[in-house]
Design a protein around this motif. Structure first.
Motif, PDB file in Angstrom:
ATOM      1  N   PRO A  93      45.503  58.024  49.752  1.00  8.57           N
ATOM      2  CA  PRO A  93      45.695  57.539  51.122  1.00  8.57           C
ATOM      3  C   PRO A  93      47.115  57.059  51.397  1.00  8.57           C
ATOM      4  N   GLU A  94      47.855  56.710  50.351  1.00  6.01           N
ATOM      5  CA  GLU A  94      49.277  56.395  50.436  1.00  6.01           C
ATOM      6  C   GLU A  94      49.950  57.046  49.227  1.00  6.01           C
ATOM      7  N   PRO A  95      51.270  57.274  49.299  1.00  9.08           N
ATOM      8  CA  PRO A  95      51.946  57.939  48.185  1.00  9.08           C
ATOM      9  C   PRO A  95      51.781  57.218  46.855  1.00  9.08           C
ATOM     10  N   ILE A  96      51.540  58.001  45.807  1.00 12.57           N
ATOM     11  CA  ILE A  96      51.570  57.478  44.440  1.00 12.57           C
ATOM     12  C   ILE A  96      53.028  57.464  43.997  1.00 12.57           C
ATOM     13  N   ILE A  97      53.505  56.309  43.578  1.00  7.91           N
ATOM     14  CA  ILE A  97      54.907  56.149  43.192  1.00  7.91           C
ATOM     15  C   ILE A  97      54.981  55.810  41.706  1.00  7.91           C
ATOM     16  N   PHE A  98      55.843  56.498  40.986  1.00  3.48           N
ATOM     17  CA  PHE A  98      56.131  56.108  39.606  1.00  3.48           C
ATOM     18  C   PHE A  98      57.607  56.373  39.343  1.00  3.48           C
ATOM     19  N   MET A  99      58.127  55.748  38.321  1.00  2.00           N
ATOM     20  CA  MET A  99      59.532  55.881  37.968  1.00  2.00           C
ATOM     21  C   MET A  99      59.696  56.795  36.752  1.00  2.00           C
ATOM     22  N   LYS A 100      60.759  57.553  36.785  1.00  2.00           N
ATOM     23  CA  LYS A 100      61.172  58.356  35.638  1.00  2.00           C
ATOM     24  C   LYS A 100      62.456  57.701  35.125  1.00  2.00           C
ATOM     25  N   ALA A 101      62.551  57.459  33.825  1.00  2.00           N
ATOM     26  CA  ALA A 101      63.752  56.822  33.291  1.00  2.00           C
ATOM     27  C   ALA A 101      64.986  57.670  33.593  1.00  2.00           C
ATOM     28  N   THR A 102      66.069  57.030  33.996  1.00  2.00           N
ATOM     29  CA  THR A 102      67.282  57.783  34.313  1.00  2.00           C
ATOM     30  C   THR A 102      67.877  58.450  33.076  1.00  2.00           C
ATOM     31  N   SER A 103      67.490  57.983  31.878  1.00  2.00           N
ATOM     32  CA  SER A 103      67.964  58.641  30.650  1.00  2.00           C
ATOM     33  C   SER A 103      67.345  60.021  30.458  1.00  2.00           C
ATOM     34  N   ALA A 104      66.348  60.354  31.301  1.00  2.00           N
ATOM     35  CA  ALA A 104      65.754  61.695  31.254  1.00  2.00           C
ATOM     36  C   ALA A 104      66.618  62.726  31.971  1.00  2.00           C
ATOM     37  N   ILE A 114      61.346  69.079  23.458  1.00  2.00           N
ATOM     38  CA  ILE A 114      59.953  68.649  23.381  1.00  2.00           C
ATOM     39  C   ILE A 114      59.860  67.493  22.389  1.00  2.00           C
ATOM     40  N   PRO A 115      59.386  66.336  22.834  1.00  2.00           N
ATOM     41  CA  PRO A 115      59.444  65.149  21.968  1.00  2.00           C
ATOM     42  C   PRO A 115      58.501  65.226  20.773  1.00  2.00           C
ATOM     43  N   ARG A 116      58.790  64.430  19.760  1.00  2.00           N
ATOM     44  CA  ARG A 116      57.939  64.366  18.576  1.00  2.00           C
ATOM     45  C   ARG A 116      56.514  63.973  18.982  1.00  2.00           C
ATOM     46  N   GLY A 117      55.551  64.634  18.407  1.00  2.00           N
ATOM     47  CA  GLY A 117      54.157  64.311  18.681  1.00  2.00           C
ATOM     48  C   GLY A 117      53.605  64.917  19.952  1.00  2.00           C
ATOM     49  N   SER A 118      54.431  65.653  20.682  1.00  2.00           N
ATOM     50  CA  SER A 118      53.962  66.237  21.943  1.00  2.00           C
ATOM     51  C   SER A 118      53.088  67.449  21.700  1.00  2.00           C
ATOM     52  N   GLU A 119      51.977  67.510  22.406  1.00  2.00           N
ATOM     53  CA  GLU A 119      51.109  68.685  22.400  1.00  2.00           C
ATOM     54  C   GLU A 119      50.884  69.228  23.807  1.00  2.00           C
ATOM     55  N   LYS A 120      51.330  68.478  24.828  1.00  2.00           N
ATOM     56  CA  LYS A 120      51.013  68.846  26.199  1.00  2.00           C
ATOM     57  C   LYS A 120      52.227  68.679  27.128  1.00  2.00           C
ATOM     58  N   THR A 121      53.362  69.241  26.730  1.00  2.00           N
ATOM     59  CA  THR A 121      54.539  69.201  27.602  1.00  2.00           C
ATOM     60  C   THR A 121      54.367  70.249  28.704  1.00  2.00           C
ATOM     61  N   ALA A 175      60.877  61.229  28.666  1.00  2.00           N
ATOM     62  CA  ALA A 175      61.581  61.652  27.450  1.00  2.00           C
ATOM     63  C   ALA A 175      62.950  62.228  27.804  1.00  2.00           C
ATOM     64  N   ASP A 176      63.857  62.146  26.863  1.00  2.00           N
ATOM     65  CA  ASP A 176      65.181  62.745  27.067  1.00  2.00           C
ATOM     66  C   ASP A 176      65.016  64.211  27.476  1.00  2.00           C
ATOM     67  N   THR A 177      65.781  64.627  28.461  1.00  2.00           N
ATOM     68  CA  THR A 177      65.819  65.987  29.034  1.00  2.00           C
ATOM     69  C   THR A 177      64.633  66.296  29.942  1.00  2.00           C
ATOM     70  N   PHE A 178      63.791  65.326  30.265  1.00  2.00           N
ATOM     71  CA  PHE A 178      62.636  65.572  31.125  1.00  2.00           C
ATOM     72  C   PHE A 178      62.988  65.513  32.617  1.00  2.00           C
ATOM     73  N   GLY A 179      64.300  65.463  32.934  1.00  2.00           N
ATOM     74  CA  GLY A 179      64.692  65.427  34.341  1.00  2.00           C
ATOM     75  C   GLY A 179      65.880  66.316  34.658  1.00  2.00           C
ATOM     76  N   PRO A 180      65.811  67.622  34.378  1.00  2.00           N
ATOM     77  CA  PRO A 180      66.911  68.512  34.788  1.00  2.00           C
ATOM     78  C   PRO A 180      67.138  68.438  36.303  1.00  2.00           C
ATOM     79  N   THR A 181      68.388  68.261  36.689  1.00  2.00           N
ATOM     80  CA  THR A 181      68.727  67.985  38.089  1.00  2.00           C
ATOM     81  C   THR A 181      69.894  68.865  38.529  1.00  2.00           C
ATOM     82  N   GLY A 182      69.694  69.626  39.591  1.00  2.00           N
ATOM     83  CA  GLY A 182      70.737  70.519  40.086  1.00  2.00           C
ATOM     84  C   GLY A 182      70.248  71.958  40.077  1.00  2.00           C
ATOM     85  N   PRO A 183      71.115  72.922  40.175  1.00  2.00           N
ATOM     86  CA  PRO A 183      72.550  72.888  39.876  1.00  2.00           C
ATOM     87  C   PRO A 183      73.418  72.248  40.961  1.00  2.00           C
TER      88      PRO A 183
END
Length: 281
Positions: A93-104, A114-121, A175-183
């Protein structure tokens, strides 16, 4: 106008794409694409520079994230009616908001680790909205005045981390690299209607997502206004506005990324990305 940042990670320079598609160096005019530089009026001034007078950048340099100094990477969940349906979720009924770390945040063509222990990237092509000046308690009618431009975002998600480890979604998104931005950072004036942009994503050449921002539940104007009620939006902040259907989570059987997979994606008019998946070491 299409602006870029190019060069080695951590040492990117600002650039501009001219009418012929040639990359030009802007570092003689601005230090970076961040902060006050992103104010729409400042971007317009920069756009008046004769691109042919700028130095050509030869070759194919690495492209970095198209925005520097991002303070907040804000994501909107289940914002496409057809994507909500494929996951079995109800449109909120209203937007779901969450944050992604800027280090991503990383460049559009950097490796996807793909991070260690990941099975569902999982993959998610999204429209990114870049804030150009501080917005607080702004109305929908004035919301677009605060937008510097748009970009392609890959909101990579680790679904087990996100949903099976209790708590909030952020740990499955950051996780690191989980936020490709651009080009490119494409200025607002070049996008006639952000609610009518095609978007797509392939894995190893197979089309997975083929959607449009037309099916967004909450549009750009609404999101900028809505978010500004709860927090100040600052220059360089990015809003990643949700994804259309076709994610691995929604497939039967489910399908996820593994080392060696190649993901390509794009949003109409905003450029394309290409990432090779590699295992974290």
């Amino acid at each position: 106008m299409k602006f870029v940042r190019y060069g080695a990670e951590g040492a990117e320079k600002p650039g501009m794409i001219d009418a012929s598609g040639q990359l030009r160096d802007l570092s003689g005019h601005i230090a970076d694409l961040s902060g006050a530089t992103l104010d729409p009026s400042r971007l317009a001034e920069i756009g008046e520079i004769d691109a042919s007078s700028l130095p050509k950048v030869d070759g194919m340099p690495r492209l970095g994230p198209c925005v520097a100094g991002t303070g907040k990477f804000i994501c909107i969940g289940l914002n496409y009616s057809d994507h909500a349906a494929e996951t079995g979720a109800t449109v909120p009924p209203e937007p779901i908001i969450f944050m992604k770390a800027t280090s991503a945040i990383c460049g559009p063509n950097d490796n996807l680790v793909i991070p260690r222990g990941s099975e569902k990237t999982d993959w998610e092509v999204e429209l990114g909205v870049v804030i150009g000046k501080t917005a607080k308690y702004v109305s929908e009618d004035e919301a677009m005045d605060y937008v510097a431009g748009y970009c392609t975002i890959h909101d990579v998600s680790e679904r087990a981390f996100q949903a099976e480890h209790s708590g909030q979604w952020t740990k499955g998104k950051s996780a690191d690299t989980f936020g490709p931005t651009g080009p490119w950072l494409v200025t607002r004036d070049e996008v006639a209607d952000p609610q009518n942009l095609g978007m797509w994503l392939t894995v190893n050449g197979e089309k997975m997502q083929n959607g449009s921002t037309r099916t967004m539940v909450y549009g750009v104007k609404f999101l900028v206004s809505y978010l500004s009620r709860f927090m100040s939006l600052r220059p360089g902040d990015i809003i990643s506005t949700g994804t259309p259907p076709g994610v691995g989570l929604g497939m039967k059987p489910q399908r996820f990324l593994k080392p060696g997979d190649v993901v390509e994606l794009g949003v109409e008019g905003l450029g394309t990305q290409k990432q090779t998946c590699v295992a974290d070491t």
